[in-house]
Design a protein around this motif. Structure first.
Motif, mmCIF file in Angstrom:
data_model
loop_
_atom_site.group_PDB
_atom_site.id
_atom_site.type_symbol
_atom_site.label_atom_id
_atom_site.label_comp_id
_atom_site.label_asym_id
_atom_site.label_seq_id
_atom_site.Cartn_x
_atom_site.Cartn_y
_atom_site.Cartn_z
ATOM 1 N N TYR A 65 0.832 -1.208 0.000
ATOM 2 C CA TYR A 65 0.000 0.000 0.000
ATOM 3 C C TYR A 65 0.868 1.260 0.000
ATOM 4 O O TYR A 65 0.573 2.230 -0.707
ATOM 5 C CB TYR A 65 -0.917 0.002 1.215
ATOM 6 N N CYS A 66 1.927 1.246 0.786
ATOM 7 C CA CYS A 66 2.779 2.438 0.894
ATOM 8 C C CYS A 66 3.593 2.691 -0.383
ATOM 9 O O CYS A 66 4.084 3.797 -0.594
ATOM 10 C CB CYS A 66 3.711 2.313 2.099
ATOM 11 N N LYS A 67 3.719 1.684 -1.221
ATOM 12 C CA LYS A 67 4.342 1.889 -2.531
ATOM 13 C C LYS A 67 3.366 2.515 -3.526
ATOM 14 O O LYS A 67 3.776 3.211 -4.452
ATOM 15 C CB LYS A 67 4.844 0.559 -3.089
ATOM 16 N N GLU A 68 2.080 2.252 -3.326
ATOM 17 C CA GLU A 68 1.068 2.715 -4.274
ATOM 18 C C GLU A 68 0.469 4.070 -3.894
ATOM 19 O O GLU A 68 0.195 4.905 -4.764
ATOM 20 C CB GLU A 68 -0.060 1.689 -4.367
ATOM 21 N N GLN A 109 1.382 10.881 -1.887
ATOM 22 C CA GLN A 109 1.104 12.131 -1.170
ATOM 23 C C GLN A 109 2.197 13.126 -1.548
ATOM 24 O O GLN A 109 3.394 12.759 -1.555
ATOM 25 C CB GLN A 109 1.101 11.894 0.336
ATOM 26 N N PHE A 110 1.809 14.332 -1.885
ATOM 27 C CA PHE A 110 2.754 15.359 -2.331
ATOM 28 C C PHE A 110 3.571 14.876 -3.529
ATOM 29 O O PHE A 110 4.771 15.138 -3.651
ATOM 30 C CB PHE A 110 3.688 15.775 -1.192
ATOM 31 N N GLY A 111 2.924 14.094 -4.395
ATOM 32 C CA GLY A 111 3.563 13.689 -5.636
ATOM 33 C C GLY A 111 4.513 12.517 -5.548
ATOM 34 O O GLY A 111 5.203 12.206 -6.527
ATOM 35 N N GLY A 155 -3.558 4.419 6.791
ATOM 36 C CA GLY A 155 -4.263 5.677 6.949
ATOM 37 C C GLY A 155 -5.752 5.461 7.124
ATOM 38 O O GLY A 155 -6.199 4.446 7.669
ATOM 39 N N GLY A 156 -6.559 6.390 6.606
ATOM 40 C CA GLY A 156 -8.006 6.348 6.818
ATOM 41 C C GLY A 156 -8.658 5.094 6.277
ATOM 42 O O GLY A 156 -9.575 4.544 6.902
ATOM 43 N N ILE A 157 -8.173 4.592 5.136
ATOM 44 C CA ILE A 157 -8.829 3.424 4.541
ATOM 45 C C ILE A 157 -8.641 2.175 5.409
ATOM 46 O O ILE A 157 -9.457 1.257 5.391
ATOM 47 C CB ILE A 157 -8.303 3.169 3.108
#
Length: 355
Positions: free
Chosen positions: A239-242, A245-247, A315-317
C-alpha cells in the motif's frame, strides 16, 4: 544440521498458498463477519488437497508426516485469514492419531482425512482453563459437564474431549444430551460455543495424550499467527508503494520507512520459533513443551502489535469495514487468547525450569 524447509514442505506450502490466493481474497475472509455464517467450503478444498491427512499414517489414508509439515501449511491459512474449521479439525485428527486404538483409528481416521467427517476439540473449562492439569471432567461410559470456547461444534461429527489427568475421549456430535450455546467470537471466521454434556455416551482413547495435543495446538496457532503477521507487513509495504502524497509514494517518507522496517523486524525472526517448536515435537526432544509455549506466547503477542501498525500504515482506509484490514487484527486477538494468553504460557515455562 538443516535450518530450512525441504522441497516437499515448500511444495505443500506453495500448494496451499496458490489455493487460498485464488479462493480466499479479502472479501471471502470478510464474509463470516458480514453474514455471521460459518464457511466450510475452503476447509473442504484443503481436504481435497490432502491436508487433512498430513500427520495420519499412510495405512489410514494419510501422508505420515510430522507437525512441522502441518504447521507450514497452517501458516498460509493464517496469511489469508481463512475462515472455517481447519485448526480444530487438524487437532482432533491428531488426537485420535496419537491416542486412539487401532480399531478407533481404522474407524475414524479415513473419514477425517478425506473430509467426509468433521471433528472439533473441547478442551477449556471454567474461565479459560486450557491446560491439562486444570481439566476436571471425567466419566466411565457417559459424560456430564461442560466445556467452553469450543470451535464449530454445531454439526461436527466428532468432538474430542479433554478429561481429568490429560486423558481424551470421543463423543459423537449427534449424540443425545449435547447442548451448544453459541458465543460472539472475535474472529467470526471461527465460531465458538459453550458445550454442555448430559449423560452423553463417550469412547475413551487409550493413550493419555492431552498434553501433546495442547502442545501441537500451540504450535499451529503460532504458525497461523506468523502467517497473518507476514501478510500484515506485505499489505502495508504494497500500500505504501502505491499511495501517493505530495507527488510521491508515502513509502518514500522516512517515518513510514521506519515503521515498515520495525514491522518486518518484529515478524521475520519469529519463523524459527514455530519451526523449532514443531521440530522438537516431531523428534520428541526434551523441552518440546517449553518450545511450544514460547512460540505461541511470543508470536501471538507480536501479531496484534503488527496488525495495529498495519491499520495505521493504511491511513483512513485502514479503519474502514470494507477494506478488511480488521480481519487480521481480529484473528490476531483470537490467536492471542485461544489456548491461553501469553502470560499463562510464560508462567508455565517458568514453572518447567523451576524459576
Amino acid at each position: 544440521m538443516r535450518f530450512d524447509l525441504d522441497e516437499q514442505q515448500r511444495a505443500f506450502q506453495d500448494a496451499v498458498v496458490d489455493y487460498l490466493q485464488a479462493e480466499c481474497p479479502v472479501h471471502r475472509a470478510l464474509k463470516p463477519h458480514d453474514q455471521a455464517a460459518a464457511d466450510f467450503q475452503l476447509w473442504r478444498g484443503l481436504m481435497d488437497l490432502g491436508i487433512g491427512g498430513m500427520m495420519v499414517p499412510e495405512v489410514y489414508g494419510g501422508l505420515g508426516l510430522g507437525l512441522l509439515d502441518l504447521a507450514v501449511v497452517a501458516e498460509p491459512v493464517g496469511r489469508y485469514a481463512m475462515p472455517g474449521p481447519f485448526f480444530e479439525h487438524a487437532l482432533a485428527t491428531l488426537a485420535i492419531t496419537l491416542a486412539g486404538s487401532d480399531e478407533q483409528k481404522s474407524k475414524w481416521l479415513p473419514g477425517l482425512v478425506s473430509g467426509e467427517l468433521r471433528a472439533t476439540v473441547a478442551l477449556a473449562e471454567g474461565k479459560g482453563q486450557w491446560c491439562v492439569d486444570s481439566w476436571t471432567l471425567e466419566g466411565d461410559r457417559t459424560l456430564t459437564g461442560s466445556k467452553r470456547y469450543v470451535l464449530h461444534p454445531e454439526g461436527a461429527d466428532l468432538i474430542v474431549v479433554g478429561l481429568k489427568g490429560g486423558r481424551l475421549a470421543i463423543v459423537e456430535g449427534n449424540a443425545p444430551g449435547i447442548v451448544c450455546t453459541p458465543l460472539v467470537s472475535t474472529d467470526a471466521g471461527r465460531q465458538l460455543a459453550h458445550v454442555e454434556f448430559s449423560d452423553v455416551r463417550l469412547e475413551h482413547l487409550p493413550v493419555s495424550a492431552g498434553a501433546k495435543v495442547v502442545d501441537a495446538g500451540l504450535v499451529l496457532l503460532a504458525a497461523d499467527a506468523f502467517g497473518g503477521a507476514s501478510q500484515a507487513v506485505k499489505l502495508s509495504v504494497d500500500y505504501c508503494k502505491e499511495r501517493e502524497q505530495f507527488g510521491k509514494p508515502v513509502g518514500a517518507f522516512q517515518a513510514v520507512k521506519h515503521q515498515l522496517a520495525d514491522m518486518a523486524l518484529m515478524v521475520e525472526p519469529c519463523v524459527g520459533l514455530y519451526w523449532y517448536a514443531a521440530h522438537q515435537f516431531d523428534t520428541d526432544m526434551p523441552g518440546s513443551s517449553e518450545a511450544a509455549a514460547l512460540a505461541k506466547s511470543h508470536i501471538s503477542e507480536m501479531y496484534p502489535k503488527v496488525t495495529r501498525r498495519m491499520i495505521e500504515a493504511h491511513g483512513g482506509i485502514g479503519y474502514t469495514w470494507e477494506y478488511g484490514a480488521h480481519v487480521w487484527l481480529k484473528r490476531a486477538l483470537f490467536n492471542q487468547a485461544y489456548l491461553g494468553m501469553p502470560q499463562l504460557h510464560r508462567s508455565r515455562v517458568a514453572a518447567m525450569n523451576d524459576w
